[in-house]
Design a protein around this motif. Structure first.
Motif, PDB file in Angstrom:
ATOM      1  N   LEU A   1     -69.000  12.292  85.066  1.00 42.71           N
ATOM      2  CA  LEU A   1     -69.169  12.808  83.706  1.00 42.71           C
ATOM      3  C   LEU A   1     -69.461  14.301  83.676  1.00 42.71           C
ATOM      4  CD1 LEU A   1     -71.263   9.883  82.187  1.00 42.71           C
ATOM      5  CD2 LEU A   1     -68.978  10.582  81.456  1.00 42.71           C
ATOM      6  N   LEU A   2     -69.855  14.880  84.806  1.00 43.29           N
ATOM      7  CA  LEU A   2     -70.120  16.313  84.860  1.00 43.29           C
ATOM      8  C   LEU A   2     -68.841  17.129  84.834  1.00 43.29           C
ATOM      9  CD1 LEU A   2     -72.971  16.445  87.551  1.00 43.29           C
ATOM     10  CD2 LEU A   2     -73.191  16.579  85.076  1.00 43.29           C
ATOM     11  N   THR A   3     -67.706  16.500  85.203  1.00 41.33           N
ATOM     12  CA  THR A   3     -66.462  17.263  85.321  1.00 41.33           C
ATOM     13  C   THR A   3     -65.296  16.689  84.519  1.00 41.33           C
ATOM     14  OG1 THR A   3     -65.889  16.004  87.319  1.00 41.33           O
ATOM     15  CG2 THR A   3     -67.046  18.098  87.633  1.00 41.33           C
ATOM     16  N   LEU A   4     -65.395  15.438  84.082  1.00 37.83           N
ATOM     17  CA  LEU A   4     -64.277  14.787  83.408  1.00 37.83           C
ATOM     18  C   LEU A   4     -64.625  14.434  81.970  1.00 37.83           C
ATOM     19  CD1 LEU A   4     -63.048  12.238  86.130  1.00 37.83           C
ATOM     20  CD2 LEU A   4     -61.930  14.378  85.466  1.00 37.83           C
ATOM     21  N   PRO A   5     -63.614  14.380  81.088  1.00 39.71           N
ATOM     22  CA  PRO A   5     -63.858  13.899  79.724  1.00 39.71           C
ATOM     23  C   PRO A   5     -64.276  12.430  79.736  1.00 39.71           C
ATOM     24  CG  PRO A   5     -61.737  15.024  79.886  1.00 39.71           C
ATOM     25  CD  PRO A   5     -62.225  14.823  81.284  1.00 39.71           C
ATOM     26  N   LEU A   6     -64.965  12.021  78.689  1.00 36.69           N
ATOM     27  CA  LEU A   6     -65.417  10.632  78.593  1.00 36.69           C
ATOM     28  C   LEU A   6     -64.257   9.649  78.642  1.00 36.69           C
ATOM     29  CD1 LEU A   6     -68.307  10.818  75.976  1.00 36.69           C
ATOM     30  CD2 LEU A   6     -68.421   9.617  78.158  1.00 36.69           C
ATOM     31  N   TYR A   7     -63.133   9.981  78.000  1.00 35.26           N
ATOM     32  CA  TYR A   7     -62.029   9.026  77.964  1.00 35.26           C
ATOM     33  C   TYR A   7     -61.480   8.750  79.356  1.00 35.26           C
ATOM     34  CZ  TYR A   7     -59.003  13.224  77.979  1.00 35.26           C
ATOM     35  OH  TYR A   7     -58.395  14.416  78.286  1.00 35.26           O
ATOM     36  N   ALA A   8     -61.483   9.760  80.231  1.00 31.51           N
ATOM     37  CA  ALA A   8     -60.977   9.559  81.588  1.00 31.51           C
ATOM     38  C   ALA A   8     -61.938   8.728  82.426  1.00 31.51           C
ATOM     39  CB  ALA A   8     -60.728  10.908  82.260  1.00 31.51           C
ATOM     40  N   VAL A   9     -63.240   9.003  82.288  1.00 25.50           N
ATOM     41  CA  VAL A   9     -64.245   8.265  83.060  1.00 25.50           C
ATOM     42  C   VAL A   9     -64.268   6.796  82.652  1.00 25.50           C
ATOM     43  CG1 VAL A   9     -66.698   8.076  83.602  1.00 25.50           C
ATOM     44  CG2 VAL A   9     -65.652  10.330  83.394  1.00 25.50           C
TER      45      VAL A   9
ATOM     46  N   VAL B   1     -63.567   7.931  71.798  1.00 23.08           N
ATOM     47  CA  VAL B   1     -63.496   8.516  70.452  1.00 23.08           C
ATOM     48  C   VAL B   1     -64.612   9.544  70.256  1.00 23.08           C
ATOM     49  CG1 VAL B   1     -63.709   8.020  67.991  1.00 23.08           C
ATOM     50  CG2 VAL B   1     -62.349   6.507  69.458  1.00 23.08           C
ATOM     51  N   VAL B   2     -65.820   9.196  70.671  1.00 23.58           N
ATOM     52  CA  VAL B   2     -66.956  10.122  70.526  1.00 23.58           C
ATOM     53  C   VAL B   2     -66.690  11.413  71.293  1.00 23.58           C
ATOM     54  CG1 VAL B   2     -69.389  10.492  71.093  1.00 23.58           C
ATOM     55  CG2 VAL B   2     -68.655   8.323  70.100  1.00 23.58           C
ATOM     56  N   GLY B   3     -66.172  11.292  72.517  1.00 26.31           N
ATOM     57  CA  GLY B   3     -65.912  12.469  73.336  1.00 26.31           C
ATOM     58  C   GLY B   3     -64.906  13.413  72.707  1.00 26.31           C
TER      59      GLY B   3
ATOM     60  N   ASP C   1     -64.110  17.020  74.091  1.00 26.94           N
ATOM     61  CA  ASP C   1     -63.192  16.627  75.172  1.00 26.94           C
ATOM     62  C   ASP C   1     -61.754  16.899  74.755  1.00 26.94           C
ATOM     63  OD1 ASP C   1     -65.293  15.801  76.696  1.00 26.94           O
ATOM     64  OD2 ASP C   1     -65.015  13.663  76.344  1.00 26.94           O
ATOM     65  N   ARG C   2     -61.007  17.549  75.604  1.00 27.61           N
ATOM     66  CA  ARG C   2     -59.631  17.882  75.313  1.00 27.61           C
ATOM     67  C   ARG C   2     -58.752  17.593  76.525  1.00 27.61           C
ATOM     68  NH1 ARG C   2     -61.559  17.603  71.157  1.00 27.61           N
ATOM     69  NH2 ARG C   2     -61.621  19.087  69.430  1.00 27.61           N
ATOM     70  N   THR C   3     -57.464  17.657  76.306  1.00 24.73           N
ATOM     71  CA  THR C   3     -56.508  17.496  77.387  1.00 24.73           C
ATOM     72  C   THR C   3     -55.971  18.868  77.777  1.00 24.73           C
ATOM     73  OG1 THR C   3     -54.618  17.258  75.881  1.00 24.73           O
ATOM     74  CG2 THR C   3     -55.843  15.254  76.458  1.00 24.73           C
ATOM     75  N   ARG C   4     -55.148  18.892  78.806  1.00 28.99           N
ATOM     76  CA  ARG C   4     -54.441  20.130  79.112  1.00 28.99           C
ATOM     77  C   ARG C   4     -53.457  20.435  77.994  1.00 28.99           C
ATOM     78  NH1 ARG C   4     -53.017  19.646  85.614  1.00 28.99           N
ATOM     79  NH2 ARG C   4     -55.176  19.379  86.318  1.00 28.99           N
ATOM     80  N   ASP C   5     -53.127  21.705  77.857  1.00 30.94           N
ATOM     81  CA  ASP C   5     -52.250  22.129  76.767  1.00 30.94           C
ATOM     82  C   ASP C   5     -50.938  21.351  76.772  1.00 30.94           C
ATOM     83  OD1 ASP C   5     -54.126  23.943  75.981  1.00 30.94           O
ATOM     84  OD2 ASP C   5     -53.211  25.644  77.033  1.00 30.94           O
TER      85      ASP C   5
END
Length: 291
Positions: free
Chosen positions: A69-77, A236-238, A244-248
């Motif tokens: 969680l320190l490096t990744l968005p919530l949706y990925a974790v 959803v919260v993230g 939390d975002r994705t790459r462009d």
């Protein structure tokens, strides 16, 4: 980000193993009050080594999840956490001799592909703390999970396992979001932070509900409910509140990857039941033969 994804996947391995061990332990435990919030059931389960080992694995899983969680968005974790069912399915096929159909092998491949797409398209962890009310909302949800457990434990059959599993997953989801808030840019002192209390309350409620779901219901149904509860809400919260975002240009790819990974995990939910049955059979003494 690579370290974060590795930690998230290792956390999933721990969760998959812990769920099977704890399900076996709780099913071998004498039933309690029938409530979804049954502290005595949990205390009796703690006397069994499988439940204790499972609890230790959950602790290791939580530590790995914090690193992720320190490096990744919530949706990925959270999608990676759902991969624990794919781990269980492959282990059941290789170790326990359970036969996977082509559809189920396809589901394993879908989980892997979905996570690969997520890993490629995920941006960095969001830096937003969210609105101040979010911390109180998490505490309110944690209280609701705890209060809903008692009547949920008295529902009939599959409904009971599904609702208890969904409640447990929601509790674990609250824990994940709380960890992110506590690690925010300017976190308040823990003793004054509602997110800290939400983490403790939701974590405890989740374990109580999960023990009841495994003890008196279908492991498959409970696991499916837990996967949905712990993935969708935090994602959803993230995105909506924590930045939390994705790459462009890869937002659509991330959505597809998330949906494919979670759907593949749900298709493999039956392997929680298969693994529990196999372990329980191994630990049941064979009946004595009369000459």
């Amino acid at each position: 980000m690579l370290l974060g994804m590795i930690c998230a996947l290792c956390s999933a391995v721990c969760i998959g193993t812990a769920s099977v061990l704890q399900a076996v332990a709780t099913r071998a435990t004498r039933p309690g009050s029938g409530s979804g919030i049954d502290v005595t059931l949990l205390l009796r389960a703690l006397r069994q080594w499988r439940y204790t080992v499972g609890l230790a694995l959950y602790g290791l899983s939580f530590a790995l999840q914090v690193v992720a969680l320190l490096t990744l968005p919530l949706y990925a974790v959270e999608a990676a956490q759902a991969a624990s069912l794919a781990v269980t399915a492959v282990a059941a096929a290789r170790v326990l001799g359970v036969r996977l159909s082509r559809t189920e092998w396809g589901a394993v491949a879908a989980v892997c592909a979905g996570l690969a797409v997520l890993g490629f398209s995920s941006g960095a962890e969001g830096g937003s703390e969210g609105p101040p009310a979010l911390r109180y909302a998490l505490l309110g949800i944690a209280c609701a999970v705890l209060l809903a457990g008692a009547p949920a434990g008295r529902l009939p059959g599959r409904s009971r396992a599904l609702v208890l599993g969904l409640g447990a997953g929601t509790g674990f989801g609250v824990v994940s979001v709380s960890v992110r808030l506590l690690d925010g840019p300017t976190p308040p002192p823990l003793v004054a932070d509602p997110a800290a209390y939400a983490l403790l309350l939701a974590g405890g409620a989740a374990f109580l509900l999960l023990a009841s779901a495994f003890q008196r219901g279908s492991v498959t149904t409970a696991t499916a409910g837990m996967v949905v509860g712990e993935t969708v809400g935090p994602a959803v919260v993230g995105v909506v509140w924590l930045g939390d975002r994705t790459r462009d240009g890869l937002a659509a790819a991330a959505v597809v990857g998330f949906v494919v990974a979670v759907a593949g995990a749900l298709a493999l939910a039956r392997f929680g039941e298969a693994a529990v049955g196999a372990v329980a059979q191994e630990t049941t003494p064979a009946p004595s033969r009369k000459d």
